[in-house]
Design an enzyme around this catalytic site. Structure first.
Site, short mmCIF file in Angstrom:
data_model
loop_
_atom_site.label_atom_id
_atom_site.label_comp_id
_atom_site.label_asym_id
_atom_site.label_seq_id
_atom_site.Cartn_x
_atom_site.Cartn_y
_atom_site.Cartn_z
N GLU A 283 0.83 -1.21 0.00
CA GLU A 283 0.00 0.00 0.00
C GLU A 283 0.86 1.26 0.00
O GLU A 283 0.52 2.26 -0.65
CB GLU A 283 -0.94 -0.02 1.21
N GLU B 180 -3.95 -9.39 3.97
CA GLU B 180 -4.67 -9.03 5.19
C GLU B 180 -5.85 -9.94 5.50
O GLU B 180 -6.12 -10.23 6.67
CB GLU B 180 -5.14 -7.56 5.10
#
Length: 261
Positions: A111, A131
Site C-alpha cells: 500500500e 490481510e
C-alpha cells in the site's frame, strides 16, 4: 527522527530508507516518523522528488508490524500524519514520490508503494495484500488504489486469497514502471528522479493536481473542470515565469532554468 528511518538529501532529491530488521515492518511510532518525513518533504521548497526504499535486499516492507499488533496496537490505531506509513493519506502532495522496491512489499508495504507516483522494483520483488488471511482488510489504500490499476478478477484474487504478484507480472500489468537487478535498483530510481527534476516543478504540481481532481470524471467534464478556475496550480502554470522559460530555452538550445514561479 526515528532510528528506523534514514534520510539522505542529494540536492533536490530526498531518499528515505526504512530500516527495521528483519522485515522493515511498520508500527505506529515508525509511521509517525515517516509521516513527519513526507510532510517535511512536501513543505521544503528546495526538495523536488522523494525516493522511499527499504533497508537490506529481502524486504521493502512487510507492512504493519504484527509484533506490535500482538502487543496491543490496534488496526485502527493513530498512525500519524499522512496515515499508515506516512504517505497513504497525504492527498495534497504535489511533488513526485518514487518507491524503490528492493524486495517483498506485503500488506501495508504494498500500500505504501501504491501511494507513490512511480514504482521501480528489483527482480526479486513481489507484491501481496494478505490481510484477509490475518482477519483484517487492506484499508490503507490497497482496496482503493489497486482496482484502479488491475482488472477486477485479479484484484479479487489478490485481496481475498493473498496471492503474490511477481515483479515481472507487475510490470506486465503496469503496476510498476521498471524492473531492474537488485544492484541497479537505486541507480535506476535516482535516474528517474533526476528526469523528474529536469521537468518544471509547477508543471509537475499541476499534473498531480489535475490527476487527483479529474481521475473519475468523463473527459468532457474534466475539460470544464480544469478551465473553471478552481484549481490552484494549473492557472499558475499558464502565467508563470517557467512557462516562458521553457520555450525560450528550447529556442536557445540550452537546458531550462526552472524557478518554480
Amino acid at each position: 527522527m526515528s532510528e528506523s528511518l534514514h534520510l539522505t538529501r542529494n540536492g533536490p532529491i530526498l531518499e528515505i530508507t526504512l530500516d527495521r530488521p528483519k522485515a522493515n515492518a511498520i508500527d505506529a511510532k515508525t509511521s509517525f516518523a515517516m509521516g513527519e518525513a513526507f510532510l517535511n518533504f512536501r513543505d521544503d521548497p528546495e526538495l523536488r522528488v522523494a525516493i522511499i526504499t527499504g533497508g537490506g535486499e529481502k524486504f521493502f516492507s512487510a507492512g504493519w508490524d504484527l509484533k506490535a499488533a500482538a502487543e496491543g496496537e490496534a488496526p485502527d490505531a493513530d498512525f500519524g500524519p499522512g496515515g499508515f506509513a506516512g504517505l497513504t493519506e497525504i492527498f495534497d502532495l504535489d511533488k513526485p514520490v518514487i518507491a524503490a522496491v528492493n524486495g517483498y512489499a506485503f500488506g501495508g508495504g504494498f500500500e505504501l508503494a501504491l501511494a507513490a507516483d512511480f514504482i521501480v522494483c528489483a527482480e526479486n520483488a513481489s507484491f501481496a495484500l494478505p490481510e484477509a488471511k490475518l482477519g483484517i482488510v487492506p484499508d490503507s489504500g490497497g482496496v482503493l488504489r489497486l482496482p484502479k490499476l488491475l482488472p477486477p478478477a485479479i484484484v479479487n484474487e489478490m485481496v481475498m486469497t493473498g496471492r503474490r504478484m511477481s515483479a515481472e507480472e507487475a510490470l506486465r500489468w503496469g503496476v510498476v514502471n521498471r524492473v531492474v537487478s537488485q544492484s541497479e535498483l537505486m541507480e535506476s530510481a535516482r535516474e528517474l528522479a533526476q528526469q523528474l527534476v529536469n521537468s518544471a516543478p509547477l508543471a509537475i504540481a499541476a499534473l498531480k493536481e489535475i490527476y487527483r481532481a479529474t481521475s473519475e470524471m468523463p473527459v468532457e467534464e474534466g475539460y470544464r473542470y480544469i478551465r473553471s478556475g478552481v484549481l490552484k496550480h494549473y492557472p499558475s502554470v499558464l502565467h508563470s515565469e517557467d512557462a516562458l522559460e521553457g520555450p525560450q530555452a528550447f529556442a536557445e538550445k540550452r537546458a531550462p532554468v526552472w524557478k518554480g514561479r
